[in-house]
Write a protein that holds these residues in place. Structure first.
Motif, PDB file in Angstrom:
ATOM      1  N   ILE A 167       0.864  -1.189   0.000  1.00 18.31           N
ATOM      2  CA  ILE A 167       0.000   0.000   0.000  1.00 18.31           C
ATOM      3  C   ILE A 167       0.901   1.240   0.000  1.00 18.31           C
ATOM      4  O   ILE A 167       1.916   1.295   0.712  1.00 18.31           O
ATOM      5  N   ILE A 168       0.540   2.229  -0.800  1.00 21.71           N
ATOM      6  CA  ILE A 168       1.348   3.447  -0.938  1.00 21.71           C
ATOM      7  C   ILE A 168       0.859   4.519   0.029  1.00 21.71           C
ATOM      8  O   ILE A 168      -0.335   4.829   0.069  1.00 21.71           O
ATOM      9  N   HIS A 169       1.785   5.073   0.811  1.00 18.23           N
ATOM     10  CA  HIS A 169       1.489   6.185   1.711  1.00 18.23           C
ATOM     11  C   HIS A 169       2.787   6.959   1.947  1.00 18.23           C
ATOM     12  O   HIS A 169       3.878   6.492   1.578  1.00 18.23           O
ATOM     13  N   PRO A 170       2.719   8.148   2.549  1.00 19.34           N
ATOM     14  CA  PRO A 170       3.923   8.997   2.645  1.00 19.34           C
ATOM     15  C   PRO A 170       5.057   8.432   3.494  1.00 19.34           C
ATOM     16  O   PRO A 170       6.191   8.914   3.383  1.00 19.34           O
ATOM     17  N   GLN A 171       4.787   7.430   4.325  1.00 13.89           N
ATOM     18  CA  GLN A 171       5.830   6.925   5.223  1.00 13.89           C
ATOM     19  C   GLN A 171       6.528   5.666   4.706  1.00 13.89           C
ATOM     20  O   GLN A 171       7.275   5.024   5.446  1.00 13.89           O
ATOM     21  N   ILE A 172       6.317   5.281   3.435  1.00 16.55           N
ATOM     22  CA  ILE A 172       6.958   4.067   2.939  1.00 16.55           C
ATOM     23  C   ILE A 172       8.476   4.249   2.876  1.00 16.55           C
ATOM     24  O   ILE A 172       8.977   5.366   2.783  1.00 16.55           O
ATOM     25  N   PRO A 173       9.232   3.150   2.917  1.00 13.61           N
ATOM     26  CA  PRO A 173      10.689   3.262   2.749  1.00 13.61           C
ATOM     27  C   PRO A 173      11.040   3.850   1.382  1.00 13.61           C
ATOM     28  O   PRO A 173      10.401   3.535   0.382  1.00 13.61           O
ATOM     29  N   GLN A 174      12.058   4.707   1.374  1.00 15.84           N
ATOM     30  CA  GLN A 174      12.470   5.378   0.145  1.00 15.84           C
ATOM     31  C   GLN A 174      13.971   5.274  -0.044  1.00 15.84           C
ATOM     32  O   GLN A 174      14.744   5.374   0.919  1.00 15.84           O
ATOM     33  N   TRP A 175      14.371   5.053  -1.289  1.00 12.02           N
ATOM     34  CA  TRP A 175      15.797   5.099  -1.627  1.00 12.02           C
ATOM     35  C   TRP A 175      16.310   6.510  -1.349  1.00 12.02           C
ATOM     36  O   TRP A 175      15.629   7.490  -1.653  1.00 12.02           O
ATOM     37  N   TRP A 187       9.237  -3.768   6.074  1.00  8.57           N
ATOM     38  CA  TRP A 187       8.661  -2.632   5.353  1.00  8.57           C
ATOM     39  C   TRP A 187       8.121  -1.552   6.285  1.00  8.57           C
ATOM     40  O   TRP A 187       8.234  -0.357   5.989  1.00  8.57           O
ATOM     41  N   ALA A 188       7.528  -1.933   7.394  1.00 10.81           N
ATOM     42  CA  ALA A 188       6.920  -0.954   8.306  1.00 10.81           C
ATOM     43  C   ALA A 188       7.961  -0.135   9.065  1.00 10.81           C
ATOM     44  O   ALA A 188       7.611   0.856   9.721  1.00 10.81           O
ATOM     45  N   LYS A 189       9.230  -0.530   8.977  1.00 13.73           N
ATOM     46  CA  LYS A 189      10.312   0.203   9.624  1.00 13.73           C
ATOM     47  C   LYS A 189      11.311   0.622   8.541  1.00 13.73           C
ATOM     48  O   LYS A 189      12.270  -0.111   8.247  1.00 13.73           O
ATOM     49  N   PRO A 190      11.094   1.799   7.937  1.00 12.37           N
ATOM     50  CA  PRO A 190      11.914   2.207   6.783  1.00 12.37           C
ATOM     51  C   PRO A 190      13.420   2.142   7.012  1.00 12.37           C
ATOM     52  O   PRO A 190      14.164   1.741   6.107  1.00 12.37           O
ATOM     53  N   ASP A 191      13.887   2.526   8.205  1.00 21.40           N
ATOM     54  CA  ASP A 191      15.335   2.492   8.444  1.00 21.40           C
ATOM     55  C   ASP A 191      15.863   1.065   8.385  1.00 21.40           C
ATOM     56  O   ASP A 191      16.966   0.814   7.870  1.00 21.40           O
ATOM     57  N   ASN A 223      10.589  -4.103  -4.435  1.00 24.75           N
ATOM     58  CA  ASN A 223       9.685  -3.792  -3.315  1.00 24.75           C
ATOM     59  C   ASN A 223       8.396  -4.622  -3.376  1.00 24.75           C
ATOM     60  O   ASN A 223       7.308  -4.122  -3.080  1.00 24.75           O
ATOM     61  N   LEU A 224       8.525  -5.889  -3.734  1.00 20.67           N
ATOM     62  CA  LEU A 224       7.363  -6.776  -3.700  1.00 20.67           C
ATOM     63  C   LEU A 224       7.048  -7.185  -2.274  1.00 20.67           C
ATOM     64  O   LEU A 224       7.865  -7.039  -1.361  1.00 20.67           O
ATOM     65  N   THR A 225       5.857  -7.714  -2.059  1.00 22.36           N
ATOM     66  CA  THR A 225       5.478  -8.235  -0.754  1.00 22.36           C
ATOM     67  C   THR A 225       4.681  -9.519  -0.932  1.00 22.36           C
ATOM     68  O   THR A 225       4.320  -9.898  -2.049  1.00 22.36           O
TER      69      THR A 225
END
Length: 235
Positions: free
Chosen positions: A21-29, A136-140, A199-201
């Motif tokens: 699911i896409i939202h502003p807090q997803i992990p980012q390169w 995934w829920a912890k971007p760091d 970034n598959l799940t």
């Protein structure tokens, strides 16, 4: 009498999402543009609800295109529809990645998988389940200072040359290890116009063989890639 093409069928018992699911807090390169969701209309007073969204072409669950690495090469809008419905196999390296976050899929891993499940068929997407989807829920933790597993360049070359695969996919942020700044696997696959999914799940829900993927893309003109809605048809 007109000739009609032979119809194809997908046999399945269930369908699952392989996209986050896409939202502003997803992990980012590092350096990628932020994910933005902005409400531009609401039921009160506009009579309908609408948002504007903005994100990078390689954010969230996504597919890469050849022009992301090769100038004057096709963009994501050039992928034929039939290339986006493909069989897939899944290789599990969770235990190996748990002890070495920089682990690379090896030829021995491929041969070991084939000893159990048979030769990898041509025109198949090889999915690598590393267990990273659980982070995934912890971007760091997911980015992990760019320490995460991927496909080894030698294994990728073998899969392309000797097994004629259609592409690769993974549950990390890159099919290449986070430490491979040459992007060897990306370049090998995309130089042939193949599929690269990142970034598959839900890869833990896939059987080793028998899955069919349906990859939904945004046909962005000259896009270097696209967020992707990937569905797995499970036999």
């Amino acid at each position: 009498m007109a000739a009609y093409p032979t119809q194809k069928a997908i046999a399945y018992s269930r369908i699952i999402h392989l996209s986050h699911i896409i939202h502003p807090q997803i992990p980012q390169w590092p350096g990628d543009p932020a994910v933005e969701l902005e409400k531009v209309a609401d039921i009160d007073p506009d009579g309908y609800y609408l948002r504007r969204f903005s994100l990078g072409e390689h954010s969230a669950t996504h597919i890469n295109a050849p022009n992301s690495f090769f100038p004057n090469s096709p963009g994501i809008d050039a992928y034929p529809a039939e290339s986006l419905v493909v069989p897939a196999i899944a290789i599990d390296i969770v235990n190996l990645a748990a002890t070495n976050p920089d682990y690379l899929l090896t030829l021995d891993d491929v041969f070991s998988w084939e000893e159990t499940y048979g030769r990898i068929p041509p025109e198949t997407v090889v999915l690598l389940y590393t267990g990273w989807q659980q982070k995934w829920a912890k971007p760091d933790d997911f980015i992990n200072q760019q320490h995460f597993p991927g496909f080894g360049a030698e294994a990728t070359k073998f899969l392309l040359d000797e097994r004629q695969i259609a592409g690769v996919g993974i549950d990390t942020h890159g099919v290449d290890s986070g430490q491979d700044m040459t992007f060897a696997t990306n370049k090998q696959v995309l130089s042939q116009g193949g599929i690269v999914l990142e970034n598959l799940t839900n890869l833990d829900q896939l059987p080793p063989v028998g899955t069919t993927l349906a990859i939904g893309i945004l046909r962005l003109q000259n896009g270097s890639g696209s967020p992707a809605g990937v569905m797995a048809f499970i036999p």
